[in-house]
Design an enzyme around this catalytic site. Structure first.
Site, short mmCIF file in Angstrom:
data_model
loop_
_atom_site.label_atom_id
_atom_site.label_comp_id
_atom_site.label_asym_id
_atom_site.label_seq_id
_atom_site.Cartn_x
_atom_site.Cartn_y
_atom_site.Cartn_z
N GLY A 1 -5.91 42.56 59.07
CA GLY A 1 -5.70 42.66 57.56
C GLY A 1 -4.77 44.10 57.38
N ALA A 2 -3.42 44.02 56.91
CA ALA A 2 -2.68 44.95 56.46
C ALA A 2 -2.84 45.42 55.19
CB ALA A 2 -1.68 45.10 57.40
N VAL B 1 -4.78 34.95 63.40
CA VAL B 1 -5.69 35.41 64.58
C VAL B 1 -6.69 34.31 64.90
CG1 VAL B 1 -8.30 36.68 64.89
CG2 VAL B 1 -6.27 37.81 63.70
N ARG C 1 -12.36 41.18 50.09
CA ARG C 1 -13.91 41.33 49.78
C ARG C 1 -14.11 39.93 48.82
NH1 ARG C 1 -16.65 45.91 50.98
NH2 ARG C 1 -17.91 45.76 49.13
N HIS D 1 8.56 72.56 34.87
CA HIS D 1 9.21 72.94 36.06
C HIS D 1 8.88 73.94 36.84
CE1 HIS D 1 12.67 73.11 38.59
NE2 HIS D 1 12.67 74.11 38.47
#
Ligand code: FAD
Ligand code: NAD
Length: 475
Positions: free
Chosen positions: A188-189, A245, A279, A451
């Protein structure tokens, strides 16, 4: 029968504990029940996020990034450190200490707000009775006018990848490794895979990630994802897309993973394997027969837009209900519900929920991606600003990435803001506020940004949407 409380919250994660605190602030009598038990046997409030998610992962991401920066960037600053090393035990000690402080903070917040925090398992029975089983097995009963379910989520497991908690593990175990695995596999990426893969890669693991989908991070703006992929490659994350997988098993002191992609079947040998494939809602032993609370087909507690369940006077929030599984989304739902219960105004703007991926550089966004706006058919314009043109980013030696603003062509309304770059997770807050107020790019253009700051990138990206950027070439 026990005393009647105003509110019982089941679950003290980032959804439940804010609900309990806000309910108490609203002068209601509240108890919050939680059963979380840490790997050292201690009980703690805070749920997944504080104990095994957001906080420990960010602690390790920070330590590992500092190490990486010291190794690769300090020389450019003219800082000489001699040999640079790290101590995993100290990193883990620091991680554990941060978690302890934060979870202890909830106990203190409960006390000061008058919330009764109870350690134990809560089970909702009909009639808003909650049966509480304490860690020593003692059972008591509580009753409340309103019950809020905030039972959270748990990792998805793959049938073909049997966990052993040592070599084949979930994200919780992977946050507590006591040594750097030489070869780390990640299935899982997604967000967890990329964050944890980054931690261990920076500390020296060879990381191979197997991702089933053909595209990386399909929910993010694809211009940003392309830029991210360059950085992941430079870090050395070997991300294999379109990898199915087939099986994994412990073999000797390591793990053998079989997977298939367009080129055929392959075997990957690693020392540890992390499974991070999403999940799912957690509602085990939460609901007795007859409560009237219904779950949807995917196991989420069914709720309306105000988090009312199908049972009167029962609400549900956080990962256990539809919507992104994010701590801040759960927190806002908790606050909304506690305010509605007290007869106050409450709402969650689901269109304006920020997402942050804490890689280096960070990735953050709010609103729609360019792909989504294009698909909607609404004419749009895009402005972008590279951090390479930011004086502050240059001074930080972090001049990577860009800010991108997408706005409607007709009325100039900001539809989405996407950032990859230093502190992107902090920068996105401005865009969230802008979108919450339905700002136009002109509103951001006319807002003074200090800035030199990184926030000027958002300002310039908004100007660039009208081809009026000052510090970059308008295209
Ligand atoms: P949880 O945090 O899961 O809490 C639920 C609690 O309820 C738990 O303590 C559980 O023990 C308790 N409970 C459940 N049932 C009962 C019961 N019957 N009786 C008593 N107690 C019960 N999100 C972000 O926004 N940012 C991040 O950076 C981020 N990083 C993450 C990193 C990792 C590795 C992981 C795993 C997740 C991460 N998340 C992050 C997601 C985030 O942790 C969840 O979205 C969030 O914790 C959900 O909050 P929740 O309160 O709904 O559930
Ligand atoms: P995710 O949904 O982000 O990623 C899971 C990945 O696994 C997806 O890319 C998916 O395609 C892939 N996958 C699914 N089945 C697979 C399979 N059989 N083989 C290979 N790949 C497969 O889920 P996650 O990374 O597990 O995270 C869970 C939740 O926790 C997410 O909803 C996320 O929002 C939350 N979280 C958030 C943060 C953050 O906000 N920074 C960090 C960590 C986790």
């Amino acid at each position: 029968m026990s005393e009647l409380l105003d509110v019982i919250v089941i679950g003290a994660g980032p959804a439940g504990y804010p609900a309990a605190i806000r309910a108490a602030q609203n002068k209601l009598k509240v108890a919050c029940i939680d059963e979380w038990k840490n790997t050292d046997g201690s009980y703690a409030f805070g749920g997944t996020c504080l104990n095994a998610g957001c906080i420990p992962s960010k602690a390790l991401l920070e330590s590992s990034e500092l190490y990486q920066r010291a190794k690769e960037e300090f020389a450019a600053h003219g800082i000489k450190l001699g040999s640079i090393g790290f101590d995993v035990a100290q990193m883990q000690k620091r991680r554990a200490s941060i978690v302890k402080t934060m979870t202890g903070g909830i106990t203190a917040l409960f006390k000061s707000n008058g919330v009764t925090g109870i350690q134990g398992h809560g089970r909702l029975l009909p009639g808003n009775e909650v049966r509480v089983t304490a860690p020593d097995g003692t059972e008591t009963s509580l009753r409340a006018k309103e019950v809020i379910l905030a039972s959270g989520s748990t990792p998805v497991r793959l049938g073909v990848v049997p966990h052993d908690g040592k070599l084949i593990v979930d994200s919780w175990n992977a946050l507590e490794f006591d040594a750097v695995p030489r070869r780390l596999g990640v299935i899982g990426a997604g967000v967890i895979g990329l964050e944890l893969g980054s931690v261990w890669r920076r500390l020296g693991s060879e990381v191979t990630m197997l991702e089933a989908m053909p595209d990386l991070l399909p929910m993010a703006d694809q211009t940003i994802v392309k830029e991210a992929q360059r950085h992941f490659k430079k870090l050395g994350l070997d991300i294999k897309l379109g990898a199915k997988v087939l099986r994994a098993a412990v073999k000797g002191s390591g793990v053998e993973v079989a997977y298939a992609d367009g080129a055929g079947e392959h075997t990957l040998e690693v020392d540890k394997l992390v499974v991070a494939v999403g999940r799912r809602p957690f509602t085990q032993d939460l609901l007795a027969e007859g409560t009237g609370v219904e779950l949807d087909a995917r196991g989420f507690i069914e709720v309306d837009e105000h988090c009312r369940t199908t049972a009167a006077h029962v609400w549900a929030i956080g990962d256990a209900v539809r919507g992104p599984m994010l701590a801040h989304k759960g927190k806002e739902e908790g606050i909304m519900v506690a305010d509605l219960i007290a007869g106050r105004y409450g709402e969650v703007n689901y269109k304006v929920i920020p997402s942050v991926i804490y890689t280096a550089p960070e990735i953050a966004w709010v609103g729609q991606t360019e792909e989504q706006v294009k698909a909607s058919g609404r004419p749009y314009k895009v402005g972008a600003f590279p951090f390479a043109a930011s004086g502050r980013a240059r001074a930080m030696e972090m001049a990577q990435g860009m800010a991108k603003v997408i706005a409607a062509k007709d009325d100039d309304e900001v539809l989405g803001v996407h950032v990859i770059g230093p502190m992107a997770g902090e920068l996105i807050a401005e865009a969230v506020l802008a979108m919450e107020y339905s700002a136009s790019t002109e509103d951001i253009q006319r807002t003074i940004h200090a800035h030199p700051t990184l926030s000027e990138a958002i300002h310039e990206a908004a100007l660039s949407a009208d081809k009026r950027a000052i510090d970059a070439i308008n295209r």
